[in-house]
Motif scaffolding. Structure first.
Motif, PDB file in Angstrom:
ATOM      1  N   PRO A 176      46.308  29.014  39.304  1.00  0.00           N
ATOM      2  CA  PRO A 176      45.659  30.058  38.502  1.00  0.00           C
ATOM      3  C   PRO A 176      45.810  31.441  39.139  1.00  0.00           C
ATOM      4  O   PRO A 176      46.080  31.554  40.337  1.00  0.00           O
ATOM      5  CB  PRO A 176      44.192  29.623  38.521  1.00  0.00           C
ATOM      6  N   PRO A 242      41.529  22.583  35.965  1.00  0.00           N
ATOM      7  CA  PRO A 242      41.088  23.722  35.149  1.00  0.00           C
ATOM      8  C   PRO A 242      40.078  23.358  34.071  1.00  0.00           C
ATOM      9  O   PRO A 242      39.630  24.236  33.328  1.00  0.00           O
ATOM     10  CB  PRO A 242      42.392  24.233  34.532  1.00  0.00           C
ATOM     11  N   VAL A 287      44.023  30.904  33.737  1.00  0.00           N
ATOM     12  CA  VAL A 287      44.532  29.533  33.885  1.00  0.00           C
ATOM     13  C   VAL A 287      45.915  29.474  33.255  1.00  0.00           C
ATOM     14  O   VAL A 287      46.077  29.843  32.094  1.00  0.00           O
ATOM     15  CB  VAL A 287      43.576  28.527  33.203  1.00  0.00           C
TER      16      VAL A 287
END
Lengths: 418, 81
Positions: A176, A242, A287
């Motif tokens: 990320p 995530p 993300v």
């Protein structure tokens, strides 16, 4: 509420899907968890449109017709900034503040009904269509829709339906990015010098190791730069996930901590930074990869490398596979022959069928192909295709004819011309 | 001191460490930035140069003039050894 098309997620793909569907004349609702549209390009402050332009060209030529070029033009008119070449690829610098307003204008002009501050929490079959349950701060709303587009970025619809999806193993997931804004920077920004100063700061123990994942770019506005920090995703002490709120909490906190330490360090050490301050945090960390659909076709990295074309292509691949499996910068892989692959309509079509389509970074593909198709320029194109397919399905037209209908509406795909 | 601190050795190091994707016959005066090296790659490069050659390049050397081609990078490292 009853609509023809419900679009889940107002990022770059969902925006393009909703606007395209609404322009076909039907009633369209768009669910968005924030109070702005644009997703990664606004809430996460990602400040370049990647994937707008054809690969391997000397000039910036749009890869896909329709919505990508429309948004490109609107951004260039607002920012006054032209495409720039970065290594072997062209990108359009974009400002998140401008993108928010462009998205506002697009949904208002096209008549999309936005549902802000809302999440999809349930979805089920209702006759030939869908019954969705939304929630806004505890207040529930049922939405009946003839057709549905999952542009959630996380394949939320697949998860709620129990349909087939895939999340790469934690070690392989693209890392990320935590992007933040800095103001008060004087003079030209020397990214190489700043990079070297950060490495020296880590070497001397003044900065944490994670600072080596940070680089700065000018925003195009006076005194303003963006810092982009690639993180490991393992800040909570376990593998990156995530979809795990504990993991996301640690990631957000660590992003801010590192950003603040580096900004304070550069204020002391770096010419032009004496008055610099962090002026904005993202609404959420960026993300890059999450849950993906597994649909009627699964676009693969091998197909991208080989420049594969399909009978039902709806867009051209317009970005190399950009691997971010470590927080130490990108590894780019270009198609072997220079010929790019097409993105087939079957990769936008879950096996569940019935007026359900997917667009954006969670469309049906493998981990390697996702490293290319996730970028915003490509998401505008896949969103447009899913939006047209959904509008056609809602009107009782054959969704399978979507590739031909796209070509009729927007013209041929320049990226697939060779 | 690393004996391979010439342009060929630099190209091999950049390839092995994945700093920037280069063909094996990348020329000594080829533009590394045009080949895709960016500011993040330069940060990695500084760390790798320190590991391979024991030279800690600093902000003063973080310029295209000092790092922009394999030949110039090799010369920059040799000057510091």
């Amino acid at each position: 509420m009853t609509v023809d098309v419900l679009v889940v997620g107002g990022g770059s793909a969902g925006l393009a899907a909703a606007v395209t569907a609404a322009r076909q004349g039907g009633a369209v609702a768009l669910v968005e968890r924030h109070g702005v549209l644009g997703g990664m390009g606004t809430a996460s402050l990602v400040h370049s449109f990647c994937g707008l332009y054809r690969l391997g060209r000397d000039q910036p030529e749009l890869a896909n017709p329709g919505m990508p070029g429309e948004i490109e033009q609107r951004m260039r008119r607002r920012s006054g900034i032209d495409p720039v070449r970065m290594g072997k690829v062209w990108v359009l610098p974009q400002h998140p503040v401008d993108f928010v307003r462009i998205a506002d204008e697009l949904v208002e002009e096209s008549g999309v009904e936005t549902r802000y501050h809302s999440e999809l929490i349930g979805i089920e079959r209702r006759g030939a269509g869908w019954l969705a349950e939304l929630v806004c701060r505890g207040r529930r709303e049922a939405v009946a829709a003839a057709a549905l587009v999952d542009a959630s970025g996380d394949a939320v619809v697949a998860d709620l339906l129990g349909a087939e999806s895939k999340l790469s193993e934690p070690a392989r997931l693209q890392r990320p990015a935590y992007v933040f804004g800095v103001n008060g920077v004087a003079g030209e920004l020397p990214p190489l010098v700043i990079g070297a100063a950060i490495v020296a700061g880590v070497r001397e123990g003044d900065l944490p190791e994670a600072a080596r994942g940070l680089h700065f770019r000018t925003s195009g506005r006076p005194g303003e730069v963006f810092g982009t920090l690639d993180l490991s995703g393992e800040e909570a002490g376990a593998g990156y996930d995530p979809t795990d709120p504990r993991c996301l909490a640690a990631l957000e906190g660590r992003g801010r901590e590192v950003a603040e330490r580096v900004t304070a360090f550069l204020r002391e050490r770096q010419e032009g930074w004496a008055a610099a301050y962090i002026s904005h945090w993202p609404m959420r960390a960026g993300v890059r990869e999450s849950r993906r659909w597994l649909g009627r076709a699964v676009l693969s990295g091998a197909e991208l490398m080989a420049g594969a074309r399909h009978d039902d292509d709806i867009a051209a691949v317009s970005w190399p596979m950009e691997f971010r499996e470590t927080p130490r910068g990108p590894k780019l892989r270009f198609p072997e022959s220079g010929r790019v692959a097409g993105i087939p309509f079957a990769a936008l079509t879950p096996r569940a069928g019935g007026g359900l389509f997917v667009a954006g970074r969670c469309l049906s593909c493998d981990h390697d192909a996702q490293a290319s198709i996730r970028v915003m320029g490509t998401c505008f194109a896949t969103g447009q295709a899913a939006g047209l397919a959904a509008a056609r399905a809602a009107a009782g037209e054959d969704p399978a004819a979507t590739p031909a209908a796209l070509a009729a509406a927007f013209g041929p795909v320049p990226g697939l011309a060779d | 001191m690393d004996p391979a601190c010439d342009a060929d050795g630099i190209v091999a190091m950049l390839r092995d460490e994945g700093i920037v994707e280069l063909p094996a016959d990348f020329p000594a005066d080829g533009d590394l930035f045009a080949a895709g090296m960016d500011s993040m790659a330069v940060m990695q490069l500084i760390v790798v140069v320190e590991e391979h050659h024991g030279v800690a390049l600093g902000p003063a050397e973080a310029t295209r003039e000092s790092l922009g081609t394999p030949a110039r990078l090799a010369a920059t490292i040799r000057a510091r050894q």
